[in-house]
Design an enzyme around this catalytic site. Structure first.
Site, PDB file in Angstrom:
ATOM      1  N   ASN A 150      26.812 -33.646  12.908  1.00 39.02           N
ATOM      2  CA  ASN A 150      25.721 -33.156  13.344  1.00 39.02           C
ATOM      3  C   ASN A 150      25.618 -33.497  14.853  1.00 39.02           C
ATOM      4  O   ASN A 150      25.525 -34.730  14.980  1.00 39.02           O
ATOM      5  CB  ASN A 150      24.295 -33.557  12.509  1.00 39.02           C
ATOM      6  CG  ASN A 150      23.163 -33.138  13.050  1.00 39.02           C
ATOM      7  OD1 ASN A 150      23.017 -32.749  14.268  1.00 39.02           O
ATOM      8  ND2 ASN A 150      21.984 -33.228  12.144  1.00 39.02           N
ATOM      9  N   HIS A 153      21.755 -24.392  13.611  1.00 41.85           N
ATOM     10  CA  HIS A 153      22.346 -25.754  14.005  1.00 41.85           C
ATOM     11  C   HIS A 153      22.971 -26.339  13.041  1.00 41.85           C
ATOM     12  O   HIS A 153      22.552 -26.023  11.814  1.00 41.85           O
ATOM     13  CB  HIS A 153      20.793 -26.541  14.019  1.00 41.85           C
ATOM     14  CG  HIS A 153      21.064 -27.956  14.129  1.00 41.85           C
ATOM     15  ND1 HIS A 153      21.974 -28.791  14.656  1.00 41.85           N
ATOM     16  CD2 HIS A 153      20.253 -28.874  13.464  1.00 41.85           C
ATOM     17  CE1 HIS A 153      22.005 -29.849  14.327  1.00 41.85           C
ATOM     18  NE2 HIS A 153      20.775 -30.093  13.591  1.00 41.85           N
ATOM     19  N   CYS A 182      17.075 -31.399  17.507  1.00 38.31           N
ATOM     20  CA  CYS A 182      18.280 -30.337  17.319  1.00 38.31           C
ATOM     21  C   CYS A 182      17.882 -28.862  17.594  1.00 38.31           C
ATOM     22  O   CYS A 182      18.616 -27.932  17.518  1.00 38.31           O
ATOM     23  CB  CYS A 182      18.694 -30.136  15.749  1.00 38.31           C
ATOM     24  SG  CYS A 182      18.968 -32.187  15.447  1.00 38.31           S
TER      25      CYS A 182
HETATM   26  O1  UT7 Z   1      19.719 -32.214  12.075  1.00 40.68           O
HETATM   27  C1  UT7 Z   1      18.245 -32.539  12.088  1.00 40.68           C
HETATM   28  C2  UT7 Z   1      17.924 -31.693  10.652  1.00 40.68           C
HETATM   29  N1  UT7 Z   1      18.341 -32.601   9.742  1.00 40.68           N
HETATM   30  C3  UT7 Z   1      18.810 -31.923   8.631  1.00 40.68           C
HETATM   31  O2  UT7 Z   1      18.480 -30.488   8.452  1.00 40.68           O
HETATM   32  C4  UT7 Z   1      19.269 -32.954   7.397  1.00 40.68           C
HETATM   33  C5  UT7 Z   1      18.772 -32.642   5.954  1.00 40.68           C
HETATM   34  N2  UT7 Z   1      19.270 -33.165   4.976  1.00 40.68           N
HETATM   35  C6  UT7 Z   1      20.685 -33.331   4.530  1.00 40.68           C
HETATM   36  O3  UT7 Z   1      21.450 -32.788   5.147  1.00 40.68           O
HETATM   37  C7  UT7 Z   1      20.686 -34.199   3.365  1.00 40.68           C
HETATM   38  O4  UT7 Z   1      19.780 -34.446   2.627  1.00 40.68           O
HETATM   39  C8  UT7 Z   1      21.654 -35.478   3.582  1.00 40.68           C
HETATM   40  C9  UT7 Z   1      23.066 -35.197   3.714  1.00 40.68           C
HETATM   41  C10 UT7 Z   1      20.935 -36.321   4.507  1.00 40.68           C
HETATM   42  C11 UT7 Z   1      21.579 -36.512   2.349  1.00 40.68           C
HETATM   43  O5  UT7 Z   1      22.211 -35.312   1.351  1.00 40.68           O
HETATM   44  P1  UT7 Z   1      21.290 -35.460  -0.289  1.00 40.68           P
HETATM   45  O6  UT7 Z   1      22.154 -34.615  -1.104  1.00 40.68           O
HETATM   46  O7  UT7 Z   1      19.898 -34.918   0.089  1.00 40.68           O
HETATM   47  O8  UT7 Z   1      21.419 -36.792  -0.626  1.00 40.68           O
HETATM   48  P2  UT7 Z   1      20.289 -37.790  -1.458  1.00 40.68           P
HETATM   49  O9  UT7 Z   1      19.361 -38.109  -0.134  1.00 40.68           O
HETATM   50  O10 UT7 Z   1      19.146 -36.881  -2.482  1.00 40.68           O
HETATM   51  O11 UT7 Z   1      20.851 -38.604  -2.052  1.00 40.68           O
HETATM   52  C12 UT7 Z   1      21.411 -38.547  -3.385  1.00 40.68           C
HETATM   53  C13 UT7 Z   1      22.246 -39.682  -3.524  1.00 40.68           C
HETATM   54  C14 UT7 Z   1      21.379 -41.044  -3.852  1.00 40.68           C
HETATM   55  O12 UT7 Z   1      22.028 -41.804  -4.763  1.00 40.68           O
HETATM   56  P3  UT7 Z   1      21.111 -41.822  -6.056  1.00 40.68           P
HETATM   57  O13 UT7 Z   1      19.529 -42.267  -5.442  1.00 40.68           O
HETATM   58  O14 UT7 Z   1      20.897 -40.495  -6.635  1.00 40.68           O
HETATM   59  O15 UT7 Z   1      21.707 -42.660  -7.030  1.00 40.68           O
HETATM   60  C15 UT7 Z   1      21.937 -41.526  -2.249  1.00 40.68           C
HETATM   61  O16 UT7 Z   1      21.622 -43.271  -2.206  1.00 40.68           O
HETATM   62  O17 UT7 Z   1      23.381 -39.861  -2.913  1.00 40.68           O
HETATM   63  C16 UT7 Z   1      23.339 -41.244  -2.254  1.00 40.68           C
HETATM   64  N3  UT7 Z   1      23.827 -41.429  -0.942  1.00 40.68           N
HETATM   65  C17 UT7 Z   1      25.274 -41.210  -0.796  1.00 40.68           C
HETATM   66  N4  UT7 Z   1      26.252 -41.557  -1.402  1.00 40.68           N
HETATM   67  C18 UT7 Z   1      27.628 -41.763  -1.024  1.00 40.68           C
HETATM   68  C19 UT7 Z   1      23.101 -41.165   0.248  1.00 40.68           C
HETATM   69  N5  UT7 Z   1      23.970 -41.034   1.265  1.00 40.68           N
HETATM   70  C20 UT7 Z   1      25.246 -41.421   0.716  1.00 40.68           C
HETATM   71  C21 UT7 Z   1      26.442 -41.658   1.214  1.00 40.68           C
HETATM   72  N6  UT7 Z   1      27.530 -41.706   0.433  1.00 40.68           N
HETATM   73  N7  UT7 Z   1      26.882 -41.408   2.908  1.00 40.68           N
END
Ligand code: UT7
Length: 321
Positions: free
Chosen positions: A278, A248, A112
């Site tokens: 993204n 980005h 990215c």
């Molecule tokens: O482009 C290159 C650089 N990349 C980035 O900068 C990405 C950085 N990271 C992010 O944007 C975020 O971490 C994500 C969007 C990928 C994920 O968001 P998050 O708020 O960090 O979610 P998480 O991984 O902490 O997950 C929170 C909860 C989990 O459930 P539990 O364990 O709390 O029960 C996940 O299983 O959300 C759940 N979850 C979802 N729920 C509904 C993860 N993905 C989804 C989904 N729909 N698609």
């Protein structure tokens, strides 16, 4: 010789994947995706469309909108991680599609951050005096490298291409640049299809994007906040001198957190998350082109562009438009 960033254009494929589409195929909701990422929809290439195709289309749109004769281009750089073939590279296929002969052609692979690196490489090539007009493209067909059973990644990625020109000029408008890599964090974001080992850790080389979102999120907020301030200082400016922040587009919460950290108004941010998701190396030029097209970005505005991601690596510049 000095180098100037002039002109911006873009292309996105027609097919739209909205959040409802993901509600049908995985356990998720439109509400979760919008709240946690800011994404409403993203684009997907047609089966017969390649990264080279959409790159060439972005270049043609750039040429038409900015009255640029692409026959004057003497070097092509494509920033991408979604190659069509291992050999040949995307840039040489863009030359084929645009009918450019005897023109330098390289891909820059820095996930990215690729477009940010592409601008800096182009600037160096022009300043060395060997090239006069370089086409710099950021393009991705990430939907081909996305595992649609992994809900933590598949809702994020989309396809698109942005194109720009870096050319020889008496005065430069690239006021400062930064780049850097935190390679010890590499296994938090990878797309592998050959080796099953990264930094001594086992990884899955299945050809799909893998990401530990939380770890990359934290790194991105810390890194981009630090580099934002560094770029402003290197350019001899104050944060309040920046008219538009063009990060980005990975996650709207990252953008908001960076703006809070550096004391910059989030309203003066150009992101393209809502409509395109993204798009990795394409997201900075896509957002910039949208900002120029809808009249937000005006001549003389100071822009702070920064890409960040897999590597983990970052690259950015302050540009006077
Ligand atoms: O482009 C290159 C650089 N990349 C980035 O900068 C990405 C950085 N990271 C992010 O944007 C975020 O971490 C994500 C969007 C990928 C994920 O968001 P998050 O708020 O960090 O979610 P998480 O991984 O902490 O997950 C929170 C909860 C989990 O459930 P539990 O364990 O709390 O029960 C996940 O299983 O959300 C759940 N979850 C979802 N729920 C509904 C993860 N993905 C989804 C989904 N729909 N698609």
């Amino acid at each position: 010789m000095k180098a100037k960033l002039t002109g911006i254009g873009s292309y996105v494929p027609e097919t739209i994947l909205d959040n409802k589409y993901f509600e049908e195929i995985i356990e998720t909701s439109d509400e979760w995706i919008k709240r946690r990422t800011g994404i409403a929809e993203r684009r997907k290439v047609a089966d017969d469309q390649t990264t080279s195709n959409i790159s060439a289309q972005a270049a043609l749109n750039l040429a038409e909108e900015n009255n640029i004769d692409l026959k004057e281009v003497d070097f092509v750089i494509v920033a991408t991680s979604s190659y069509d073939h291992v050999i040949p590279n995307v840039a040489s296929q863009v030359c084929y599609e645009l009918g450019l002969k005897n023109v330098g052609a390289i891909d820059v692979t820095a996930a990215c951050a690729g477009f940010g690196y592409g601008i800096q490489v182009a600037q160096g090539l022009v300043m060395a005096g060997n090239y006069k007009k370089i086409l710099v493209i950021g393009a991705e067909t990430l939907t081909r490298f996305t595992d649609y059973t992994d809900r933590t990644t598949c809702i994020l990625f989309g396809d698109g291409a942005g194109a720009s020109i870096v050319e020889a000029a008496e005065e430069s408008n690239i006021l400062a640049s930064v780049s850097g890599t935190d390679s010890h964090l590499a296994s938090n974001l990878y797309l592998a299809n050959i080796c099953n080992n990264l930094n001594g850790q086992d990884i899955d080389p299945n050809g799909y994007i893998h990401q530990d979102g939380k770890k990359v999120f934290k790194w991105a907020v810390d890194t981009v906040s630090t580099q934002f301030k560094k770029l402003v200082e290197k350019a001899g400016l104050e944060v309040s001198d920046i008219d538009w922040f063009v990060p980005h587009s990975a996650n709207m919460r990252i953008v908001e957190a960076v703006c809070r950290n550096v004391g910059f108004p989030v309203e003066q941010t150009l992101a393209c998350l809502e409509n395109f998701g993204n798009t990795s190396a394409a997201s900075v030029p896509l957002a910039l082109h949208n900002g120029v097209r809808n009249g937000k970005v005006r001549k003389g505005d100071k822009l702070l562009l920064i890409g960040f991601g897999g590597g983990l690596t970052f690259a950015g510049s302050v540009v006077e438009w």
